[in-house]
Write a protein that holds these residues in place. Structure first.
Motif, PDB file in Angstrom:
ATOM      1  N   ASP A  73     -21.620  -7.373  29.150  1.00  6.14           N
ATOM      2  CA  ASP A  73     -22.480  -8.001  29.671  1.00  6.14           C
ATOM      3  C   ASP A  73     -21.263  -7.807  31.876  1.00  6.14           C
ATOM      4  O   ASP A  73     -22.193  -7.056  32.401  1.00  6.14           O
ATOM      5  CB  ASP A  73     -22.387  -9.001  29.967  1.00  6.14           C
ATOM      6  CG  ASP A  73     -24.162  -9.743  31.400  1.00  6.14           C
ATOM      7  OD1 ASP A  73     -24.700  -8.998  31.564  1.00  6.14           O
ATOM      8  OD2 ASP A  73     -24.380 -10.631  31.195  1.00  6.14           O
ATOM      9  N   LYS A  74     -20.319  -7.986  31.526  1.00 10.62           N
ATOM     10  CA  LYS A  74     -19.962  -7.924  33.740  1.00 10.62           C
ATOM     11  C   LYS A  74     -18.809  -6.416  33.409  1.00 10.62           C
ATOM     12  O   LYS A  74     -18.926  -6.009  34.360  1.00 10.62           O
ATOM     13  CB  LYS A  74     -18.816  -8.786  33.120  1.00 10.62           C
ATOM     14  CG  LYS A  74     -18.090  -9.528  34.000  1.00 10.62           C
ATOM     15  CD  LYS A  74     -16.615 -10.411  34.506  1.00 10.62           C
ATOM     16  CE  LYS A  74     -15.954 -10.470  35.771  1.00 10.62           C
ATOM     17  NZ  LYS A  74     -15.403 -11.789  35.076  1.00 10.62           N
ATOM     18  N   HIS A  75     -18.346  -6.152  32.022  1.00 10.41           N
ATOM     19  CA  HIS A  75     -17.424  -4.833  32.287  1.00 10.41           C
ATOM     20  C   HIS A  75     -18.235  -3.730  32.033  1.00 10.41           C
ATOM     21  O   HIS A  75     -17.681  -3.057  32.401  1.00 10.41           O
ATOM     22  CB  HIS A  75     -15.971  -5.345  31.003  1.00 10.41           C
ATOM     23  CG  HIS A  75     -15.410  -6.181  32.063  1.00 10.41           C
ATOM     24  ND1 HIS A  75     -15.835  -6.794  30.489  1.00 10.41           N
ATOM     25  CD2 HIS A  75     -14.868  -6.703  32.733  1.00 10.41           C
ATOM     26  CE1 HIS A  75     -14.934  -8.291  31.480  1.00 10.41           C
ATOM     27  NE2 HIS A  75     -14.654  -8.166  32.649  1.00 10.41           N
ATOM     28  N   ALA A  76     -19.491  -3.397  31.095  1.00  3.21           N
ATOM     29  CA  ALA A  76     -20.084  -2.331  30.677  1.00  3.21           C
ATOM     30  C   ALA A  76     -20.531  -1.828  31.804  1.00  3.21           C
ATOM     31  O   ALA A  76     -21.370  -2.661  32.480  1.00  3.21           O
ATOM     32  CB  ALA A  76     -21.219  -2.529  29.629  1.00  3.21           C
ATOM     33  N   ALA A  77     -20.561  -0.378  32.251  1.00  2.00           N
ATOM     34  CA  ALA A  77     -21.257  -0.182  33.274  1.00  2.00           C
ATOM     35  C   ALA A  77     -22.855   0.036  33.019  1.00  2.00           C
ATOM     36  O   ALA A  77     -23.402  -0.236  31.809  1.00  2.00           O
ATOM     37  CB  ALA A  77     -21.136   1.486  33.682  1.00  2.00           C
ATOM     38  N   LEU A  78     -23.584  -0.165  34.722  1.00  3.09           N
ATOM     39  CA  LEU A  78     -25.413  -0.094  33.554  1.00  3.09           C
ATOM     40  C   LEU A  78     -25.214   1.345  33.933  1.00  3.09           C
ATOM     41  O   LEU A  78     -25.281   1.639  35.202  1.00  3.09           O
ATOM     42  CB  LEU A  78     -25.721  -1.379  35.483  1.00  3.09           C
ATOM     43  CG  LEU A  78     -27.238  -1.752  34.639  1.00  3.09           C
ATOM     44  CD1 LEU A  78     -27.623  -1.811  34.021  1.00  3.09           C
ATOM     45  CD2 LEU A  78     -28.414  -2.170  36.282  1.00  3.09           C
ATOM     46  N   GLY A  79     -26.257   1.834  33.241  1.00  5.38           N
ATOM     47  CA  GLY A  79     -27.210   2.731  33.572  1.00  5.38           C
ATOM     48  C   GLY A  79     -28.251   3.579  34.549  1.00  5.38           C
ATOM     49  O   GLY A  79     -28.244   2.385  34.385  1.00  5.38           O
ATOM     50  N   PRO A  80     -28.736   4.736  34.862  1.00  6.19           N
ATOM     51  CA  PRO A  80     -30.168   4.356  35.009  1.00  6.19           C
ATOM     52  C   PRO A  80     -31.078   4.429  34.630  1.00  6.19           C
ATOM     53  O   PRO A  80     -30.920   4.131  33.564  1.00  6.19           O
ATOM     54  CB  PRO A  80     -29.551   5.891  35.963  1.00  6.19           C
ATOM     55  CG  PRO A  80     -28.858   6.827  34.967  1.00  6.19           C
ATOM     56  CD  PRO A  80     -27.845   5.670  34.571  1.00  6.19           C
ATOM     57  N   PRO A  81     -32.095   4.374  35.160  1.00  7.52           N
ATOM     58  CA  PRO A  81     -33.339   4.598  34.647  1.00  7.52           C
ATOM     59  C   PRO A  81     -33.070   6.065  33.306  1.00  7.52           C
ATOM     60  O   PRO A  81     -32.744   6.843  33.593  1.00  7.52           O
ATOM     61  CB  PRO A  81     -34.509   4.573  35.844  1.00  7.52           C
ATOM     62  CG  PRO A  81     -34.028   4.314  37.048  1.00  7.52           C
ATOM     63  CD  PRO A  81     -32.515   4.194  36.324  1.00  7.52           C
ATOM     64  N   SER A  82     -33.958   5.212  31.990  1.00 10.49           N
ATOM     65  CA  SER A  82     -33.704   6.752  31.102  1.00 10.49           C
ATOM     66  C   SER A  82     -35.425   7.895  31.435  1.00 10.49           C
ATOM     67  O   SER A  82     -34.750   9.081  31.354  1.00 10.49           O
ATOM     68  CB  SER A  82     -34.096   6.289  29.811  1.00 10.49           C
ATOM     69  OG  SER A  82     -35.492   5.267  29.939  1.00 10.49           O
ATOM     70  N   SER A  83     -35.701   7.507  32.254  1.00  9.27           N
ATOM     71  CA  SER A  83     -36.667   8.649  33.105  1.00  9.27           C
ATOM     72  C   SER A  83     -37.500   7.714  34.341  1.00  9.27           C
ATOM     73  O   SER A  83     -37.788   7.009  34.229  1.00  9.27           O
ATOM     74  CB  SER A  83     -37.765   9.322  31.865  1.00  9.27           C
ATOM     75  OG  SER A  83     -38.800   7.987  31.495  1.00  9.27           O
ATOM     76  N   VAL A  84     -37.302   9.027  34.519  1.00  5.58           N
ATOM     77  CA  VAL A  84     -38.884   8.599  36.319  1.00  5.58           C
ATOM     78  C   VAL A  84     -40.322   9.821  36.779  1.00  5.58           C
ATOM     79  O   VAL A  84     -39.102  11.138  36.614  1.00  5.58           O
ATOM     80  CB  VAL A  84     -37.695   8.936  37.812  1.00  5.58           C
ATOM     81  CG1 VAL A  84     -38.221   8.926  38.729  1.00  5.58           C
ATOM     82  CG2 VAL A  84     -36.811   8.081  37.208  1.00  5.58           C
ATOM     83  N   ARG A  85     -40.816   8.889  36.711  1.00 11.09           N
ATOM     84  CA  ARG A  85     -41.659  10.403  36.752  1.00 11.09           C
ATOM     85  C   ARG A  85     -43.069   9.731  38.422  1.00 11.09           C
ATOM     86  O   ARG A  85     -43.368   8.854  38.591  1.00 11.09           O
ATOM     87  CB  ARG A  85     -42.730  10.181  35.485  1.00 11.09           C
ATOM     88  CG  ARG A  85     -42.772  10.474  34.270  1.00 11.09           C
ATOM     89  CD  ARG A  85     -43.310  11.341  33.242  1.00 11.09           C
ATOM     90  NE  ARG A  85     -44.254  10.454  32.885  1.00 11.09           N
ATOM     91  CZ  ARG A  85     -44.164   8.653  32.365  1.00 11.09           C
ATOM     92  NH1 ARG A  85     -43.288   9.114  31.641  1.00 11.09           N
ATOM     93  NH2 ARG A  85     -44.913   7.961  32.318  1.00 11.09           N
ATOM     94  N   LEU A  86     -42.526  11.081  38.833  1.00 11.88           N
ATOM     95  CA  LEU A  86     -43.289  11.146  39.619  1.00 11.88           C
ATOM     96  C   LEU A  86     -45.192  11.783  40.305  1.00 11.88           C
ATOM     97  O   LEU A  86     -44.862  13.413  39.631  1.00 11.88           O
ATOM     98  CB  LEU A  86     -42.726  11.979  41.174  1.00 11.88           C
ATOM     99  CG  LEU A  86     -43.221  11.659  42.557  1.00 11.88           C
ATOM    100  CD1 LEU A  86     -42.868   9.708  42.965  1.00 11.88           C
ATOM    101  CD2 LEU A  86     -42.045  12.171  43.949  1.00 11.88           C
ATOM    102  N   THR A  87     -45.556  11.407  40.262  1.00 14.12           N
ATOM    103  CA  THR A  87     -47.211  11.627  40.216  1.00 14.12           C
ATOM    104  C   THR A  87     -48.346  11.651  42.076  1.00 14.12           C
ATOM    105  O   THR A  87     -47.896  10.509  42.628  1.00 14.12           O
ATOM    106  CB  THR A  87     -48.069  10.962  38.822  1.00 14.12           C
ATOM    107  OG1 THR A  87     -47.198  11.175  37.861  1.00 14.12           O
ATOM    108  CG2 THR A  87     -49.464  11.921  38.772  1.00 14.12           C
TER     109      THR A  87
END
Length: 377
Positions: free
Chosen positions: A145-159
């Motif tokens: 929870d503290k040391h592992a990096a956080l990933g970006p959103p798996s996908s982003v859709r723009l409409t």
């Protein structure tokens, strides 16, 4: 006394930095989290720079360095293990260590398959091995929870929707395709940057939200906009890298001549559609009529009757039945023969009973015979 003073300074620094664990947890560990308390028992050097810098979401990779010049000509392998902090506090914790990588040649070990709980605390260790000897263990403290990096959103859709921009964000995923927001008890938020495509991202408008669907309004029509999203976990102040940049163009209000042109085109298309349907219906009707009711040519003599004015040929004339029927006369010969036989019997009877008056009966017999002959004639 100086050693004790140094330990107190280290503990005070950790407490001031906001560490959540007590002084007993840090016993024997320097500030970088690596166990250097025990000197190597053999001449084989231990791994160096042990860390989990490649850990992302729930994918945990332990890495280390190895000074090759210290073991020239030796076949060196590595062994990596882990144990929970709760079991490590027990006196005989050595039997609770679980090996993940045994005698591997790489300077890395993937702990993802060990299914470490994201909110738990663990100890990881690694050592170098040769056929003759082993180095000492190098331990690090690891809290995903503290040391592992956080990933970006798996996908982003723009409409683009009626001059607005709809942003659909999909949560970062774990190694088992589970939402990181669910794993973090919905404590995950997103930082959205939006800017015109002609401008620099540094001039972008920033919006922070916890929703997965965001509608951006108040934008210029018929303008290209770009968007990128970043994941944030405020409990440990963790932020991810930004997602890929997505760009789209907003819609605009149609002019009157465009509306009129669209109306004319729609009207023309409707007319052509109706015309096509009518033609298809006519062809279908003609085909069915020729199939089930074929055209038959009448003979010439019947056609002459039709052309002469007669509506329909008649075989019988109902108004003059005598012209086709003649009276039937039946001859009653059988009845006359029966009457002659009856008279003959009467004549013979009279002749037997009255023989004395022969003269009278002779005259009557002659008259009866003449009458019978006339009837037969």
């Amino acid at each position: 006394m100086e050693v004790l003073l140094g330990v107190c300074v280290v503990l005070l620094a950790e407490v001031c930095a906001g560490g959540a664990v007590g002084a007993a947890e840090y016993r024997g560990f320097p500030a970088n989290g690596t166990d250097q308390s025990s000197a190597p028992l053999t001449g084989l050097r231990r791994p160096e720079n042990v860390s989990t810098v490649d850990s992302l979401n729930t994918r945990y990779v332990l890495r280390w360095d190895w000074p090759h010049e210290s073991a020239v000509g030796q076949n060196v392998t590595f062994t990596a293990q882990y144990i929970s902090e709760r079991l490590f506090q027990k006196p005989r914790h050595e039997k609770h260590w679980i090996s993940v990588c045994v005698d591997v040649l790489e300077h890395r070990c993937d702990f993802t398959g060990a299914q470490l709980h994201y909110l738990a605390l663990y100890r990881l260790r690694v050592r170098a091995n040769t056929p003759q000897q082993s180095s000492g263990w190098v331990q690090i403290r690891f809290c995903p929870d503290k040391h592992a990096a956080l990933g970006p959103p798996s996908s982003v859709r723009l409409t683009s929707i009626k001059g607005h921009l709809e942003i659909n964000i999909t949560d970062p995923l774990t190694s088992t395709n589970q939402s990181m927001k669910t794993l973090l008890d919905n404590n995950l938020s997103y930082l959205i940057q939006c800017w015109r495509r002609s401008e620099e991202p540094q001039k972008a408008e920033v919006l922070q939200t916890e929703n997965n669907i965001v509608m951006l309004s108040g934008l210029d029509r018929k303008t290209w906009y770009c968007v990128r999203v970043q994941s944030r976990y405020d409990f440990y102040n963790k932020t991810s890298v930004f997602s890929d940049t997505h760009c789209t163009r907003t819609g605009g209000q149609m002019s009157y001549w465009q509306l009129f042109l669209c109306f004319l085109v729609s009207l023309l298309l409707c007319f052509l559609l109706v015309l096509l349907l009518s033609f298809c219906f006519y062809k279908m009707f003609t085909l069915l009529k020729s199939t089930f009711c074929p055209a038959v040519h009448l003979p010439d003599h019947i056609q002459e009757l039709w052309s002469s004015g007669c509506r329909a040929p008649q075989l019988l004339a109902p108004e003059s039945p005598e012209s086709v029927c003649e009276p039937l006369v039946m001859a009653c010969t059988e009845l006359d023969a029966a009457l002659v036989n009856t008279e003959d019997q009467d004549f013979s009877t009279h002749s037997r009973h009255g023989s004395g008056d022969s003269g009278v009966y002779s005259t009557e017999e002659d008259s009866s015979t003449d009458e019978a002959q006339r009837r037969e004639a």
